[in-house]
Design an enzyme around this catalytic site. Structure first.
Site, PDB file in Angstrom:
ATOM      1  N   LYS A   1     -10.605   3.806   7.889  1.00  0.00           N
ATOM      2  CA  LYS A   1      -9.918   4.066   9.151  1.00  0.00           C
ATOM      3  C   LYS A   1      -8.720   4.490   8.980  1.00  0.00           C
ATOM      4  CE  LYS A   1     -12.168  -0.427  10.740  1.00  0.00           C
ATOM      5  NZ  LYS A   1     -12.140  -1.397   9.575  1.00  0.00           N
ATOM      6  N   GLY A   2      -8.179   4.640   7.752  1.00  0.00           N
ATOM      7  CA  GLY A   2      -6.633   5.013   7.234  1.00  0.00           C
ATOM      8  C   GLY A   2      -6.335   6.220   7.737  1.00  0.00           C
TER       9      GLY A   2
ATOM     10  N   GLU B   1      -7.542  12.458   3.846  1.00  0.00           N
ATOM     11  CA  GLU B   1      -7.249  11.183   3.396  1.00  0.00           C
ATOM     12  C   GLU B   1      -5.696  10.524   3.887  1.00  0.00           C
ATOM     13  OE1 GLU B   1      -8.235   8.576   2.268  1.00  0.00           O
ATOM     14  OE2 GLU B   1      -9.885   8.803   0.593  1.00  0.00           O
ATOM     15  N   ASP B   2      -5.843   9.264   4.042  1.00  0.00           N
ATOM     16  CA  ASP B   2      -4.574   8.638   4.243  1.00  0.00           C
ATOM     17  C   ASP B   2      -3.680   8.723   2.958  1.00  0.00           C
ATOM     18  OD1 ASP B   2      -6.152   7.075   2.964  1.00  0.00           O
ATOM     19  OD2 ASP B   2      -5.815   5.165   4.350  1.00  0.00           O
TER      20      ASP B   2
ATOM     21  N   ASP C   1      -4.530   7.453  -4.522  1.00  0.00           N
ATOM     22  CA  ASP C   1      -3.736   6.521  -5.381  1.00  0.00           C
ATOM     23  C   ASP C   1      -4.440   6.797  -6.746  1.00  0.00           C
ATOM     24  OD1 ASP C   1      -2.194   4.322  -5.639  1.00  0.00           O
ATOM     25  OD2 ASP C   1      -3.802   3.048  -6.280  1.00  0.00           O
TER      26      ASP C   1
ATOM     27  N   PHE D   1       3.400  -0.455  -2.347  1.00  0.00           N
ATOM     28  CA  PHE D   1       2.167  -0.667  -1.446  1.00  0.00           C
ATOM     29  C   PHE D   1       3.012  -0.313   0.155  1.00  0.00           C
ATOM     30  CE2 PHE D   1      -0.909  -2.456   1.410  1.00  0.00           C
ATOM     31  CZ  PHE D   1      -2.071  -2.145   0.943  1.00  0.00           C
TER      32      PHE D   1
ATOM     33  N   ASP E   1      -3.177   0.376   6.126  1.00  0.00           N
ATOM     34  CA  ASP E   1      -3.059  -1.262   6.724  1.00  0.00           C
ATOM     35  C   ASP E   1      -2.769  -2.053   5.595  1.00  0.00           C
ATOM     36  OD1 ASP E   1      -5.667  -0.668   5.406  1.00  0.00           O
ATOM     37  OD2 ASP E   1      -6.229  -2.562   6.062  1.00  0.00           O
TER      38      ASP E   1
ATOM     39  N   ARG F   1      -1.493  -0.908  11.205  1.00  0.00           N
ATOM     40  CA  ARG F   1      -1.773   0.495  11.072  1.00  0.00           C
ATOM     41  C   ARG F   1      -1.134   1.425  12.232  1.00  0.00           C
ATOM     42  NH1 ARG F   1      -6.664   1.361   8.098  1.00  0.00           N
ATOM     43  NH2 ARG F   1      -7.903  -0.190   8.067  1.00  0.00           N
TER      44      ARG F   1
HETATM   45  P1  IMP Z   1      -8.038   5.596  -4.725  1.00  0.00           P
HETATM   46  O1  IMP Z   1      -7.212   6.767  -4.977  1.00  0.00           O
HETATM   47  O2  IMP Z   1      -9.627   5.384  -4.929  1.00  0.00           O
HETATM   48  O3  IMP Z   1      -7.421   4.571  -5.775  1.00  0.00           O
HETATM   49  O4  IMP Z   1      -7.831   4.603  -3.383  1.00  0.00           O
HETATM   50  C1  IMP Z   1      -7.375   5.228  -2.189  1.00  0.00           C
HETATM   51  C2  IMP Z   1      -7.455   4.180  -1.360  1.00  0.00           C
HETATM   52  O5  IMP Z   1      -7.027   2.875  -1.658  1.00  0.00           O
HETATM   53  C3  IMP Z   1      -6.803   4.459   0.042  1.00  0.00           C
HETATM   54  O6  IMP Z   1      -7.730   5.409   0.697  1.00  0.00           O
HETATM   55  C4  IMP Z   1      -6.484   3.308   0.730  1.00  0.00           C
HETATM   56  O7  IMP Z   1      -7.530   2.734   1.581  1.00  0.00           O
HETATM   57  C5  IMP Z   1      -6.164   2.512  -0.462  1.00  0.00           C
HETATM   58  N1  IMP Z   1      -4.636   2.343  -0.565  1.00  0.00           N
HETATM   59  C6  IMP Z   1      -4.252   2.772  -1.784  1.00  0.00           C
HETATM   60  N2  IMP Z   1      -2.670   2.488  -1.611  1.00  0.00           N
HETATM   61  C7  IMP Z   1      -2.525   2.012  -0.675  1.00  0.00           C
HETATM   62  C8  IMP Z   1      -1.369   1.533   0.000  1.00  0.00           C
HETATM   63  O8  IMP Z   1      -0.357   1.738  -0.416  1.00  0.00           O
HETATM   64  N3  IMP Z   1      -1.294   1.160   1.484  1.00  0.00           N
HETATM   65  C9  IMP Z   1      -2.561   0.947   1.803  1.00  0.00           C
HETATM   66  N4  IMP Z   1      -3.708   1.311   1.630  1.00  0.00           N
HETATM   67  C10 IMP Z   1      -3.690   1.768   0.151  1.00  0.00           C
HETATM   68 MG    MG Z   2      -8.577   4.838   2.596  1.00  0.00          MG
END
Ligand code: IMP
Ligand code: MG
Length: 182
Positions: A45-46, A101-102, A105, A154, A161, A167
């Site tokens: 949902k981000g 994407e939101d 990471d 974070f 969220d 959110r």
């Molecule tokens: P990755 O790139 O697969 O590690 O994951 C990214 C996902 O982790 C994002 O789409 C978010 O849902 C979640 N995420 C990573 N960092 C944060 C943060 O700082 N706040 C909230 N959600 C996060």
């Molecule tokens: Mg996400």
């Protein structure tokens, strides 16, 4: 929401900064896809808050669709396992697709989504992220458009969220470490 809720340590990007950056990235996308239509795919949902704001600044024919994923760790606790929990409504075959994407990471989610979507024969597939935390990248994945690089903290707000909360903040903020479990 206007009052700063408890749990917030500091504001990273204000509503005005976010608005300005989204306008700039919207203009970049408009230039990059000139003469074409673009389909924005949001990861629920981000990315919803970012995606809808972004569409207002893309001066091209725009379609939107959404998918949801769930990520989980394997038995040894290593991250990186992702599956589609809700798929797109429509085919993307032959379309110019921009995955929205939101935050990126480790890159595991993005890599999985790019593999999955590229197998559906889009005309093109690019990535636009609201936030990018390159310092934690484990798997390399291409990012074509992004609004902000963020530190290794974070963050919540503008769609992001913590336990499904925060959110609806109009800004992006660092969560207090005791809340974020850092
Ligand atoms: P990755 O790139 O697969 O590690 O994951 C990214 C996902 O982790 C994002 O789409 C978010 O849902 C979640 N995420 C990573 N960092 C944060 C943060 O700082 N706040 C909230 N959600 C996060
Ligand atoms: Mg996400």
């Amino acid at each position: 929401m206007s009052a700063t809720p408890p749990g917030i340590e500091k504001i990273l990007f204000t509503e005005e900064e976010i608005d300005r950056r989204i306008r700039e990235v919207g203009a970049e996308i408009t230039r990059a896809y000139a003469g074409r239509a673009v389909k924005l795919i949001g990861v629920l949902k981000g990315s919803v808050y970012f995606l809808t704001a972004l569409t207002r600044h893309i001066e091209l024919p725009v379609k939107i669709d959404f998918l949801a994923i769930s990520s989980f760790s394997n038995k040894s606790g290593a991250p990186g396992l992702v599956r589609i929990a809700k798929d797109l409504d429509d085919s993307i075959e032959g379309e110019d697709v921009l995955l929205v994407e939101d935050v990126i990471d480790t890159g595991f989610t993005l890599r999985y989504l790019l593999q999955t979507l590229s197998g559906r024969a889009p005309n093109s597939l690019a990535v636009c992220t609201f936030l990018d935390r390159t310092s934690r990248r484990i798997v390399q994945a291409p990012v074509d458009f992004r609004c902000f690089e963020i530190p290794d903290r974070f963050v919540v707000g503008f769609g992001l969220d913590y336990n499904q909360l925060y959110r609806n903040l109009e800004y992006v903020a660092v969560l207090k470490p005791e809340k974020a479990g850092e």
